[in-house]
Write a protein that holds these residues in place. Structure first.
Motif, short mmCIF file in Angstrom:
data_model
loop_
_atom_site.label_atom_id
_atom_site.label_comp_id
_atom_site.label_asym_id
_atom_site.label_seq_id
_atom_site.Cartn_x
_atom_site.Cartn_y
_atom_site.Cartn_z
N HIS A 1 23.83 74.11 65.55
CA HIS A 1 24.33 73.31 66.77
C HIS A 1 23.66 73.84 68.05
O HIS A 1 23.46 75.18 68.32
N ALA A 2 23.23 73.01 68.92
CA ALA A 2 22.84 73.40 70.06
C ALA A 2 23.78 74.05 70.87
O ALA A 2 25.09 73.77 70.85
N PRO A 3 23.36 75.14 71.74
CA PRO A 3 24.41 75.69 72.62
C PRO A 3 25.26 74.83 73.31
O PRO A 3 24.80 73.73 74.11
N ASN A 4 26.53 75.31 73.54
CA ASN A 4 27.34 74.56 74.05
C ASN A 4 27.43 74.60 75.78
O ASN A 4 26.81 75.63 76.46
N PRO A 5 27.88 73.53 76.52
CA PRO A 5 27.67 73.73 77.98
C PRO A 5 28.75 74.73 78.53
O PRO A 5 29.65 75.14 77.55
N PRO A 6 28.52 75.36 79.81
CA PRO A 6 29.60 76.41 80.05
C PRO A 6 31.12 76.07 80.18
O PRO A 6 31.30 74.86 80.55
N ALA A 7 31.89 76.96 79.57
CA ALA A 7 33.23 76.42 79.35
C ALA A 7 33.84 77.51 80.77
O ALA A 7 33.25 78.37 81.32
#
Lengths: 459, 487
Positions: free
Chosen positions: A114-120
């Motif tokens: 999975h590509a890194p997730n956007p900032p949470a």
């Protein structure tokens, strides 16, 4: 003939296709690597029978054991070809500088795809990750938690290191450890589902908070695991399993961890979430590094082992970078932390330089200057070369690195085998700031930036 | 009350108009003035009459302090800044300043007294003569020319008697005579002669250690006292006792803020200080270091945050690009990690002139970035005054990936024929070449590297590769290119 190994296989396939079908066909097609590691090529155009047969023979010959046994080549209208080519998990990898679309089917390690997730957040999440233990990762987390609590902040600390848990023992006592831990959450979520009572019994309050702020802890093991140690291994085996949801879809470990953290990281209850991540290039590290939308602190020492491990991890992450698009936001969230750093500033500078070169070697950052093949000669008299005022700022000023500079935590024997609940004297700010100063400044800027984004703007 | 946009603009204009801290001579037209006097706490030891050797890179204030000591009015003001040094009880004379107008001694007088063929004994006699000359001058005696003093300086017993008498006389009156030497790099344009003169002078300094009231004080460049070819048995003791003139981060910001506080935007700046809850400044308080924004790093950071914003970029990740307070210091440092006031002020002045004036702050991060360019030129121009070969040597390094292995760096110079050009240019220009080797040995690119290392332009990393600070990398790129040569 030389035996083909894993590392040779993709370059061999790429070369065969490029030399037979051409560069365009290679670029448009898709390579499938199955769970065993064997390869097949799926062309974006139809293939006539004669071409397919001769190419199939060539590939089997060249790839040896790494050719897929059922079929090694498929045209666009062949059965199943469209599905492989449309697979959303396809990565673009560079094979000798040539971009290749790769569908990588894995039995384990799927979360790395999975590509890194956007900032949470808010609240901001910070992952404390390392490839091996003993680099001061959990100690740093405890200090950061105590520091934030000392400023009146509310902190949630989560232990994801289920195979070598440390945070619970460090922050909680026998009296304050909650009924369940992260391990139970991952086992129970698939079978019984998690209700409010379970979540309430997942969190224990740490006395480290010192009454000014609050430190809540989700340990890896809860009271029940501690009381039934014989069942822990059985639980670990199930915790990493993918869960099948009611609608039949599959929740990977990353998705499960994320859902649990998401549920607990309530912005009204917490100002920061600190996550202790398992050491090593493991599935659960992947979920923490990539999937939680967190700031990631990669702990390491100034030694070859650290650089080798991070090079593998970063080279993998480099596959999510498009060669044309601008630097992705998540690169700015990877910060290397040098544990046990020497007092000598020059030695620390050499670590910073090595990290910079690591990002270049992993293909994440491009080298600022190309290797020279010609020497520039000064204009005008040697003793008074004139300044060139025509040059733009970009052409002459040092480019800011897209990845943050590493932080240093100084070597300090007092923090070895640190037991914060027993050594409150080390928790006075003047004492820990001398050692953890850079990290403390960093966390202050992160946590305060949320409520002070306008700082300077209203000056 | 919050400072208005007009206040911010006024402060910006005042920074843009600051004098860029011109280079000083101890005496003459470029001697220091009262307005320029700023006294960092750490410079006290350098001014202490009992510190014989003060070393400092170009632009750290050697000639400035030599000039302050030598001027009665400035020394009186400096005495309020450094009360413990009792500067008001000093008589100050100059030994050597590079200026040939009596009573000042320059290179012409030196060459007249110490001919090219002279040995070290003659050089020592010359420096003893400068001391006798200063004593005569301090006593208001009719001055004879320096060459005429040489016979008196040569006689050991009468010379010693004269000095002892002077020393006792001064002690009885509670006074001291300090003889100041400055611009010592101008004494010679060849390496053997420079070394001979430096060594003779240092030997005389050592011999003077017994006199408590007659003191000598040398302001010289670090590479001159650390020159390995200068050697006598007591030299390590002199080196160990030498004090280095440097500017800490708080000194540099203190200098900048005090210039603003006493400049054209005084009232606007006071409003800013009051709004931040900081102390306002008077000249007296600044000088005596009673103004806390002049010393206190936290207060300085608050002030800089109000003036430029906290970080070098906007947005949630802005803080990772560094603090506006630290960024200039980090990028202006040379290989010794030292920043000179002139390049620091140069950066800030250029920042205040860059782009349109913002309405929410005084200077912008983009301006600070841009300012590095100006500071980089300033620094190299400064070095160029003493090392005219510097630009020609830096220019070929512009395209080089650093840090780098020795041979890659040396090869660039080889291809550009840099070393040969530097040696020829030094000969025709009559200046000290970058390298000197023993007769029969020819200089190499490695020697050239060592020359740059000695003056803080290049350095060796822990992994043994050669590197160059940002300050000089920028300068190398900014130098005009004429053409290329293949490698």
């Amino acid at each position: 003939m030389k035996t083909v190994r894993f590392d040779d296989s993709l370059p061999i396939l790429t070369n065969v296709i490029r030399s037979t079908l051409g560069d365009a066909a290679m670029r448009d097609g898709t390579v499938l690597r199955d769970a065993a590691g064997c390869l097949a090529f799926f062309s974006a155009a139809p293939l006539d029978e004669i071409t397919a047969e001769s190419l199939s023979a060539t590939l089997r010959d060249a790839l040896g054991a790494y050719a897929r046994s059922d079929r090694v080549i498929a045209g666009s209208d062949d059965y199943g070809s469209a599905a492989v080519r449309a697979d959303a998990s396809a990565l673009t990898v560079l094979v000798e500088h040539f971009p290749v679309r790769l569908v990588d089917r894995r039995l384990v390690g799927a979360d790395w795809l999975h590509a890194p997730n956007p900032p949470a957040g808010p609240p901001p999440r910070v992952v404390f990750a390392s490839l091996k233990g003993g680099v001061g990762r959990s100690t740093a987390l405890a200090i950061v938690a105590a520091h934030l609590a000392g400023r009146g902040c509310r902190v949630l600390a989560v232990d994801l290191d289920m195979e070598a848990p440390g945070l619970g023992a460090m922050l909680l006592t026998k009296e304050t450890v909650p009924e369940f831990g992260m391990l139970d959450a991952l086992v129970e979520n698939g079978l019984t589902g998690l209700d409010e009572t379970f979540y309430a019994d997942l969190i224990g309050a740490s006395e480290l908070a010192g009454k000014r702020g609050r430190i809540d802890v989700i340990p890896a093991f809860g009271r029940r695991s501690l009381e039934n140690p014989a069942d822990v291994l059985a639980k670990i085996a199930r915790a990493y399993a993918e869960d099948v949801r009611q609608d039949g879809s599959v929740a990977t470990l990353l998705e499960q961890v994320r859902a649990i953290v998401e549920r607990c990281a309530d912005p009204e209850r917490y100002d920061a979430v600190l996550i202790d991540a398992r050491a090593g290039l493991h599935e659960s590290t992947a979920s923490a590094v990539l999937g939680l939308g967190a700031e990631v602190l990669l702990f390491g020492l100034d030694e070859a082992q650290t650089f080798q491990g991070y090079k593998a991890m970063l080279a993998h992450l480099a596959r999510f970078l498009s060669p044309t698009a601008k630097t992705p936001e998540w690169l700015e969230r990877l910060t290397i932390v040098q544990g046990k750093a020497p007092i000598d500033a020059e030695e620390r500078a050499s670590f910073v330089q090595s990290c910079h070169e690591l990002f270049i070697a992993a293909g994440i950052v491009t080298a600022p200057e190309a290797a020279v093949n010609e020497v520039v000669l000064p204009a005008g008299p040697f003793g008074d070369v004139p300044w060139d005022e025509e040059l733009s700022d970009d052409a002459v000023l040092p480019a800011a690195s897209p990845v943050p500079d590493p932080l240093a935590i100084l070597y300090d024997a007092r923090f070895q085998r640190f037991e914060p609940l027993g050594r409150r004297d080390l928790l006075s700010e003047a004492v820990y700031r001398a050692t953890f100063g850079a990290l403390i400044e960093w966390i202050d800027a992160l946590v305060m930036s949320g409520d002070a984004t306008s700082a300077g703007g209203d000056a | 009350m919050k400072p208005s946009v007009a206040d911010l603009h006024a402060i910006r204009a005042a920074i843009a108009a600051l004098p860029p801290d011109v280079s000083h001579d101890a005496i003459g037209a470029s001697a220091p003035t009262l307005d320029e006097l700023y006294a960092p706490a750490t410079h006290a030891t350098a001014l202490d009459p009992s510190t014989p050797i003060v070393s400092g890179a170009r632009g750290t204030g050697k000639s400035f302090w030599a000039g302050v000591l030598g001027a009665d009015d400035l020394r009186a003001v400096a005495a309020t800044a450094y009360p413990r040094l009792h500067l008001t009880s000093l008589d100050v004379q100059f030994g050597y300043t590079g200026f040939d107008s009596p009573p000042s001694i320059g290179r012409e007088t030196l060459d007249q007294c110490v001919p090219a063929s002279a040995d070290i004994e003659e050089a020592r006699v010359f420096f003893w003569a400068t001391i006798l000359y200063a004593i005569d001058n301090a006593q208001g005696k009719q001055l004879s020319s320096l060459p005429k003093l040489l016979p008196r300086a040569r006689k050991l017993d009468t010379r010693a008697a004269e000095l002892t008498a002077m020393d006792r006389g001064l002690q009885e009156h509670g006074r001291k005579l300090v003889i100041v030497y400055d611009a010592l790099d101008t004494m010679a344009t060849s390496w053997p002669r420079r070394r001979l003169l430096t060594q003779a002078l240092l030997e005389v300094v050592w011999a003077m250690r017994a006199y408590r009231a007659v003191r000598v004080k040398l302001f010289l460049r670090p590479d001159q006292i650390e020159d390995d070819a200068v050697r006598f048995v007591e030299l390590p003791k002199l080196r160990a006792g030498a004090v280095r003139l440097t500017w800490s981060e708080t000194d540099l910001y203190g200098l900048l803020f005090s210039r603003i506080a006493l400049g054209d935007a005084q009232t606007s700046f006071q409003r800013l200080l009051k709004w931040l809850g900081l102390q306002t400044a008077s000249r007296e308080e600044i000088l005596r270091r009673l103004w806390s924004p002049g010393q206190d790093a936290t207060q300085q950071q608050n002030l800089m945050t109000a003036m430029a914003g906290p970080y070098m970029a906007e947005g949630v990740h802005g803080y990772k690009k560094g603090r506006t307070y630290e960024w200039p210091l980090k990028h202006l440092a040379d290989a010794f990690n030292e920043v000179t006031p002139r390049s620091f002020l140069g950066l800030m002045i250029a920042a205040a002139r860059h782009g349109a004036a913002p309405s929410d702050r005084v200077i912008t991060p983009a301006g600070i970035h841009h300012g590095l360019r100006a500071a980089s030129k300033t620094r190299v121009d400064q070095l160029h005054d003493e090392f005219p070969w510097i630009k020609g040597v830096l220019a070929p390094l512009a395209g080089l990936l650093l840090p780098q292995e020795d041979e890659k760096v040396f090869n660039v110079w080889r291809q550009a024929r840099t070393l040969q050009s530097a040696m020829t240019d030094a000969k025709t220009g009559g200046y000290l070449p970058p390298v000197h080797t023993a007769p029969g040995k020819s200089p190499t690119e490695r020697d050239l590297y060592h020359a740059l290392e000695r003056i803080g332009v290049m350095m060796r990393r822990k992994d043994d590769r050669i590197d160059m600070p940002d300050l000089f990398r920028v300068a190398a790129k900014l130098l005009k290119k004429g053409g290329t040569a293949p490698i």
